[in-house]
Design an enzyme around this catalytic site. Structure first.
Site, PDB file in Angstrom:
ATOM      1  CD1 TRP A 198      -2.708   2.009   0.162  1.00 43.71           C
ATOM      2  CD2 TRP A 198      -1.360   2.612   1.942  1.00 43.71           C
ATOM      3  NE1 TRP A 198      -3.708   2.501   1.114  1.00 43.71           N
ATOM      4  CE2 TRP A 198      -2.185   3.409   2.076  1.00 43.71           C
ATOM      5  CE3 TRP A 198      -0.483   2.716   3.436  1.00 43.71           C
ATOM      6  CZ2 TRP A 198      -2.096   4.820   2.325  1.00 43.71           C
ATOM      7  CZ3 TRP A 198      -0.315   4.058   3.751  1.00 43.71           C
ATOM      8  CH2 TRP A 198      -1.099   4.870   3.245  1.00 43.71           C
ATOM      9  CD  GLU A 222      -4.724  -1.624   1.887  1.00 44.38           C
ATOM     10  OE1 GLU A 222      -3.634  -1.853   2.420  1.00 44.38           O
ATOM     11  OE2 GLU A 222      -5.178  -0.489   2.887  1.00 44.38           O
ATOM     12  CE  LYS A 225      -6.247   6.615   2.764  1.00 41.97           C
ATOM     13  NZ  LYS A 225      -5.892   5.864   3.499  1.00 41.97           N
ATOM     14  CG  ASP A 263      -8.808  -0.304   4.924  1.00 43.25           C
ATOM     15  OD1 ASP A 263      -9.189  -0.376   4.766  1.00 43.25           O
ATOM     16  OD2 ASP A 263      -7.623  -0.432   5.231  1.00 43.25           O
ATOM     17  CG  HIS A 311      -8.760   2.035   2.259  1.00 37.88           C
ATOM     18  ND1 HIS A 311      -7.521   1.336   1.616  1.00 37.88           N
ATOM     19  CD2 HIS A 311      -9.072   3.180   2.826  1.00 37.88           C
ATOM     20  CE1 HIS A 311      -6.833   1.806   2.152  1.00 37.88           C
ATOM     21  NE2 HIS A 311      -7.387   2.372   3.859  1.00 37.88           N
ATOM     22  CG  HIS A 351      -5.882  -4.186   4.992  1.00 36.04           C
ATOM     23  ND1 HIS A 351      -4.559  -2.991   4.912  1.00 36.04           N
ATOM     24  CD2 HIS A 351      -5.343  -5.687   5.055  1.00 36.04           C
ATOM     25  CE1 HIS A 351      -3.905  -3.883   4.839  1.00 36.04           C
ATOM     26  NE2 HIS A 351      -3.733  -5.413   5.226  1.00 36.04           N
ATOM     27  CG  ASP A 367      -9.095   4.902   5.439  1.00 34.68           C
ATOM     28  OD1 ASP A 367      -9.417   3.930   6.098  1.00 34.68           O
ATOM     29  OD2 ASP A 367      -8.111   5.238   5.148  1.00 34.68           O
ATOM     30  CG  ASP A 394      -7.620   3.754  10.553  1.00 36.37           C
ATOM     31  OD1 ASP A 394      -7.397   2.228   9.015  1.00 36.37           O
ATOM     32  OD2 ASP A 394      -7.158   3.947   9.337  1.00 36.37           O
ATOM     33  CG  ASP A 405      -5.609  -1.742   8.292  1.00 36.38           C
ATOM     34  OD1 ASP A 405      -4.214  -0.769   9.306  1.00 36.38           O
ATOM     35  OD2 ASP A 405      -5.039  -1.191   6.967  1.00 36.38           O
TER      36      ASP A 405
HETATM   37  C1  RNT Z   1      -3.457   2.744   5.329  1.00 39.65           C
HETATM   38  C2  RNT Z   1      -3.649   1.825   4.078  1.00 39.65           C
HETATM   39  C3  RNT Z   1      -2.780   0.775   4.623  1.00 39.65           C
HETATM   40  C4  RNT Z   1      -2.497   0.608   6.397  1.00 39.65           C
HETATM   41  C5  RNT Z   1      -1.242   0.507   6.838  1.00 39.65           C
HETATM   42  C6  RNT Z   1      -0.381   0.345   7.929  1.00 39.65           C
HETATM   43  O1  RNT Z   1      -5.576   3.859   4.824  1.00 39.65           O
HETATM   44  O2  RNT Z   1      -4.964   0.900   5.294  1.00 39.65           O
HETATM   45  O3  RNT Z   1      -3.366  -0.811   4.688  1.00 39.65           O
HETATM   46  O4  RNT Z   1      -3.220   1.071   7.280  1.00 39.65           O
HETATM   47  O5  RNT Z   1      -0.513  -0.099   6.454  1.00 39.65           O
HETATM   48 ZN    ZN Z   2      -5.243  -1.260   4.280  1.00 40.96          ZN
END
Ligand code: RNT
Ligand code: ZN
Length: 419
Positions: A187, A226, A228, A259, A262, A286, A294, A296, A326
């Site tokens: 990523w 990955e 985003k 993810d 994302h 993820h 996003d 998290d 994640d």
């Molecule tokens: C970031 C991505 C990625 C990170 C990690 C730390 O938006 O989701 O996967 O969270 O690599």
């Molecule tokens: Zn991620």
């Protein structure tokens, strides 16, 4: 605390309720055992890593909060992960980023990293029954800027190509050592604050960089890419968008990482699974929780997560879907955050495995849509949690909320002393 005898009693009643809809709870428990989560090492220390102590997090991702007790060294991080693991039923994996290498206080730049920097991790993982996964790290480095692998400046671009190639070699060594493929996730944050005059230019460069990076074939690692939507400070354009990586992955046989944070917030990740399974080899997840963006947040048992788990089970795709977590939350006890998110993810799969999909499909094939909808509604209140409690008991981890007290104890004895 729930007594073991109560767990058994409730389980027996639950088993009978499920038999009535044609579901075998013991089979579901067996299948649950096969589901490994890849725990993200970066929840323990707010994505800091052990390379530049004190360096700040860049690359458009952000951790908020300053709850005491962040892991400050490899040893502390290992202790915390083991503590978390003791509350998560089943066998799991640990997902490392390159910046978590065992650099022994030496400055090892990202284009110099080698498998030896992860030897102690491999040993530790073996001793503690973890398999390892890996990630290259494009952020939090003086050469990170807004563009890494998509940078038109060859000096910067080549630096990151070298880094990523080395990370693939490290992943290969990990996979070989553990006798199980290491999933390596790529990523990068590359993007821009405003829309560039040539969107295609940077995507072309990224495609070329990836082709160079993937030129070497390995047997013991698998590449995941990955996408985003956007990062902070890079709001208008992300080079590695979903379309970019979906196209790349489908064309060049790479695994696309989804993810769950994302995408546009109304987009269904569950709906993507069946399409990806038709056109790509495997899927990496993820599992995260976006709140308005996003963000998290710690994963909880939400309808979205349940939909995703159900879709994977309905596609009979457990062997093709890798489940990574994640998220990063620094506002609450970090070990607690691991446990909440992991158990929530497992609970989603537990419910999914208890779905009488045969009966639902029979109704569907017969055009009995009232029956299909009614059964789906009734399933929501079937006693799946009694089966989950049994899973915890069978795996020797606390049933129900009993882990809260245990984590408080670890906080008092260990993490609260870290200042
Ligand atoms: C970031 C991505 C990625 C990170 C990690 C730390 O938006 O989701 O996967 O969270 O690599
Ligand atoms: Zn991620």
């Amino acid at each position: 605390m729930i007594k073991d005898s109560l767990v058994y009693k409730a389980f027996e009643v639950a088993a009978e309720r499920y038999v009535a809809v044609g579901v075998d709870v013991n089979k579901a428990l067996e299948e649950m055992k096969q589901i490994s989560l890849s725990l993200h090492c970066w929840q323990a220390d707010d994505v800091s890593g052990f390379e530049n102590q004190g360096g700040s997090l860049t690359g458009g991702i952000q951790v908020t909060g300053n709850y005491p007790g962040r892991a400050r060294s490899i040893d502390e991080l290992r202790d915390d992960v083991l503590k978390a693991k003791s509350f998560i039923p089943g066998k799991h994996r640990l997902n490392l980023h390159e910046i978590y290498g065992d650099f022994q206080g030496k400055k090892v730049d990202r284009d110099e990293v080698e498998p030896q920097h992860f030897e102690s991790w491999m040993q530790w993982a073996k001793e503690n029954d973890f398999k390892l996964d890996f990630n290259s790290t494009s952020f939090s480095h003086p050469k990170s800027g807004d563009l890494t692998l998509a940078n038109p400046d060859d000096r910067i671009r080549n630096f990151w190509i070298e880094h990523t190639k080395r990370c693939r070699r490290i992943s290969e060594e990990m996979g070989k050592f553990q006798g199980d493929p290491c999933m390596m996730n790529l990523w990068i944050h590359d993007g821009s604050k405003e829309v560039p005059a040539s969107r295609i230019k940077y995507r072309r460069i990224l495609e070329q960089s990836l082709d160079e990076i993937f030129a070497t074939e390995y047997k013991n690692m698998k590449d995941c890419i990955e996408a985003k939507l956007f990062g902070i400070g890079l709001e208008s354009y992300t080079v590695g968008s979903y379309d970019f990586y979906l196209g790349y992955g489908a064309k060049k046989n790479k695994i696309v990482t989804l993810d769950t944070g994302h995408f546009h917030l109304t987009e269904s990740i569950a709906d993507k699974v069946s399409s990806l399974l038709l056109f790509t080899l495997e899927i990496m997840l993820h599992v995260s929780r976006p709140v308005r963006w996003d963000s998290d947040h710690v994963v909880i048992l939400s309808d979205d997560l349940l939909d995703l788990a159900r879709e994977i089970i309905r596609c009979d795709a457990l062997d093709r879907v890798h489940i990574g977590l994640d998220y990063f939350d620094a506002t609450i006890n970090r070990i607690g955050a691991y446990v909440i998110g992991s158990r929530a993810t497992q609970k989603a799969f537990m419910q999914a495995l208890l779905e009488p999909v045969g009966l639902l499909r029979q109704y569907e094939d017969e055009g009995k849509y009232f029956e299909r909808l009614a059964l789906q509604e009734e399933l929501k209140s079937l006693p799946w949690s009694a089966v989950w409690d049994m899973f915890c008991l069978q795996n020797d981890v606390p049933v129900g909320e009993a882990y809260i007290r245990e984590i408080e104890r670890y906080e008092q004895a260990v993490t609260s002393k870290r200042v």
